[in-house]
Design a protein around this motif. Structure first.
Motif, mmCIF file in Angstrom:
data_model
loop_
_atom_site.group_PDB
_atom_site.id
_atom_site.type_symbol
_atom_site.label_atom_id
_atom_site.label_comp_id
_atom_site.label_asym_id
_atom_site.label_seq_id
_atom_site.Cartn_x
_atom_site.Cartn_y
_atom_site.Cartn_z
ATOM 1 N N LEU A 27 -7.536 8.260 -2.062
ATOM 2 C CA LEU A 27 -7.984 6.988 -1.499
ATOM 3 C C LEU A 27 -9.488 6.799 -1.685
ATOM 4 C CD1 LEU A 27 -5.991 6.657 1.851
ATOM 5 C CD2 LEU A 27 -5.553 5.547 -0.335
ATOM 6 N N ARG A 28 -10.241 7.864 -1.465
ATOM 7 C CA ARG A 28 -11.703 7.758 -1.604
ATOM 8 C C ARG A 28 -12.091 7.363 -3.027
ATOM 9 N NH1 ARG A 28 -15.420 11.437 -3.149
ATOM 10 N NH2 ARG A 28 -13.912 13.152 -3.077
ATOM 11 N N PHE B 254 0.826 -1.204 0.000
ATOM 12 C CA PHE B 254 0.000 0.000 0.000
ATOM 13 C C PHE B 254 0.865 1.261 0.000
ATOM 14 C CE2 PHE B 254 -1.983 3.377 2.522
ATOM 15 C CZ PHE B 254 -3.154 3.592 1.817
ATOM 16 N N TRP C 222 -10.669 3.576 -3.764
ATOM 17 C CA TRP C 222 -10.942 2.467 -2.856
ATOM 18 C C TRP C 222 -11.765 1.327 -3.467
ATOM 19 C CZ3 TRP C 222 -7.837 2.030 0.974
ATOM 20 C CH2 TRP C 222 -8.083 1.055 1.939
ATOM 21 N N SER D 31 -1.633 -1.589 -7.637
ATOM 22 C CA SER D 31 -2.261 -0.571 -6.798
ATOM 23 C C SER D 31 -1.746 0.816 -7.152
ATOM 24 C CB SER D 31 -1.986 -0.870 -5.322
ATOM 25 O OG SER D 31 -2.455 -2.152 -4.966
ATOM 26 N N PHE E 166 -13.014 -3.775 4.009
ATOM 27 C CA PHE E 166 -12.799 -2.658 3.100
ATOM 28 C C PHE E 166 -14.050 -1.797 2.964
ATOM 29 C CE2 PHE E 166 -8.710 -2.874 0.722
ATOM 30 C CZ PHE E 166 -8.131 -3.878 1.491
ATOM 31 N N LEU F 299 -14.008 6.682 4.718
ATOM 32 C CA LEU F 299 -13.434 7.635 3.769
ATOM 33 C C LEU F 299 -14.496 8.579 3.198
ATOM 34 C CD1 LEU F 299 -11.009 5.284 1.788
ATOM 35 C CD2 LEU F 299 -10.355 7.097 3.387
ATOM 36 N N LEU G 53 -19.317 -0.054 -2.564
ATOM 37 C CA LEU G 53 -18.350 -0.947 -3.186
ATOM 38 C C LEU G 53 -19.046 -1.888 -4.148
ATOM 39 C CD1 LEU G 53 -16.013 -1.956 -0.219
ATOM 40 C CD2 LEU G 53 -15.544 -0.366 -2.063
ATOM 41 N N ILE H 264 -13.894 0.645 5.786
ATOM 42 C CA ILE H 264 -12.941 1.719 5.480
ATOM 43 C C ILE H 264 -13.525 2.668 4.442
ATOM 44 C CG2 ILE H 264 -10.653 2.231 4.559
ATOM 45 C CD1 ILE H 264 -9.743 -0.474 5.659
ATOM 46 N N ASN H 265 -14.239 2.107 3.459
ATOM 47 C CA ASN H 265 -14.863 2.944 2.435
ATOM 48 C C ASN H 265 -15.901 3.885 3.050
ATOM 49 O OD1 ASN H 265 -15.371 3.489 -0.525
ATOM 50 N ND2 ASN H 265 -17.418 2.818 0.080
ATOM 51 N N TYR I 264 -9.381 -0.595 -5.535
ATOM 52 C CA TYR I 264 -8.352 -1.169 -4.671
ATOM 53 C C TYR I 264 -8.894 -2.378 -3.904
ATOM 54 C CZ TYR I 264 -4.559 -1.387 -1.259
ATOM 55 O OH TYR I 264 -3.500 -1.801 -0.480
ATOM 56 N N THR I 265 -10.171 -2.373 -3.588
ATOM 57 C CA THR I 265 -10.789 -3.526 -2.940
ATOM 58 C C THR I 265 -10.724 -4.749 -3.842
ATOM 59 O OG1 THR I 265 -12.304 -2.080 -1.731
ATOM 60 C CG2 THR I 265 -12.909 -4.399 -1.889
#
Length: 268
Positions: free
Chosen positions: A170-171, A55, A174, A131, A241, A248, A260, A244-245, A177-178
């Motif tokens: 990141l937002r 990461f 994400w 990534s 994730f 964010l 997601l 986390i999403n 990235y998941t």
């Protein structure tokens, strides 16, 4: 032997704890579930460590690719191109023989010839490349208004990156990235299959599933068990994730928050 005794004997066998010899005949479902589940310890080990370390390298690579200076941009572009352009299976194969040659010249590289360290390095570099490209795309998609607002507030340099650019990147990245995280855990099944040796029959989940399939000539029991374990692992990754999403996107109105959408990658 009861199922509880089987779990006690083989539950941690993949990391060298418990019964040394594998069962040779009269395989039970409990034995298959236990040993394949034991092998998942290695898959989780490779996935978690490669994801966490990759990461940070991915963030650096994305920033490097977005840099204006060619001495910074070109290495990042070539790093992404090489690791995205070659199959992971081949990367494992060549990395193992590279580490073997380095070991013969410099003994300090000896730990890299084992899967514990060597395969982790390959997965770390591979996921950092994928990534990094995801983060780079998100970096280029940051609205100019956000950056202009940061400038208006007097933010510059590290403060602007930490408070505005990095969280927004990141937002935006994400959800993709998941999917990369899910694929990385699935890709860990190639570690022992590609080139890194297995010592004392202590392999990952695919190794034990393949062992039972070879001994019983029936792949329709161990491989569905293996798939079931990875489906459960995927659900855990999606759940973590997803939390986390949500974190964010906590500042956005409910109707603007992106959910997601997992799109499993069949071919890289």
């Amino acid at each position: 032997m009861s199922c509880w005794e089987t779990i006690a004997d083989y539950g941690l066998r993949s990391i060298g704890i418990g019964e040394r010899l594998l069962p040779r005949n009269d395989f039970t479902l409990c034995q298959q579930f236990t040993l394949i589940g034991s092998g998942m310890i290695w898959n989780i080990y490779f996935g978690v460590l490669a994801l966490c370390s990759g990461f940070f390298l991915a963030t650096a690579v994305a920033m490097g690719k977005a840099a204006r200076h060619p001495l910074i941009r070109k290495p990042s572009e070539w790093f992404i191109f090489i690791f995205r352009g070659s199959p992971l299976f081949i990367q494992f194969f060549f990395a193992y023989f590279l580490f073997l040659n380095l070991k013969s010249i410099y003994p300090v590289f000896s730990p890299l010839t084992s899967a514990v360290a060597g395969a982790l390095v390959v997965l770390f570099l591979n996921t950092a490349a994928y990534s990094g490209e995801i983060f780079y795309g998100a970096l280029k998609s940051i609205p100019k208004g956000d950056i202009e607002a940061a400038d208006a507030y007097g933010l510059s340099g590290w403060a602007r990156f930490r408070r505005v650019i990095w969280p927004t990147m990141l937002r935006l990245a994400w959800p993709a990235y998941t999917n990369e995280a899910i694929f990385l855990f699935h890709a860990t099944t190639l570690v022992f299959f590609a080139g890194f040796p297995i010592t004392r029959q202590s392999g990952d989940a695919l190794y034990y599933a393949n062992y039972f399939a070879d001994k019983t000539f029936n792949p329709f029991v161990p491989y569905p068990i293996l798939a079931g374990y990875f489906i459960l692992l995927t659900l855990v990754v999606i759940g973590l994730f997803g939390l986390i999403n949500t974190r964010l996107n906590r500042h956005l109105p409910q109707e603007k928050r992106k959910r997601l959408r997992v799109r499993p990658q069949i071919i890289r």
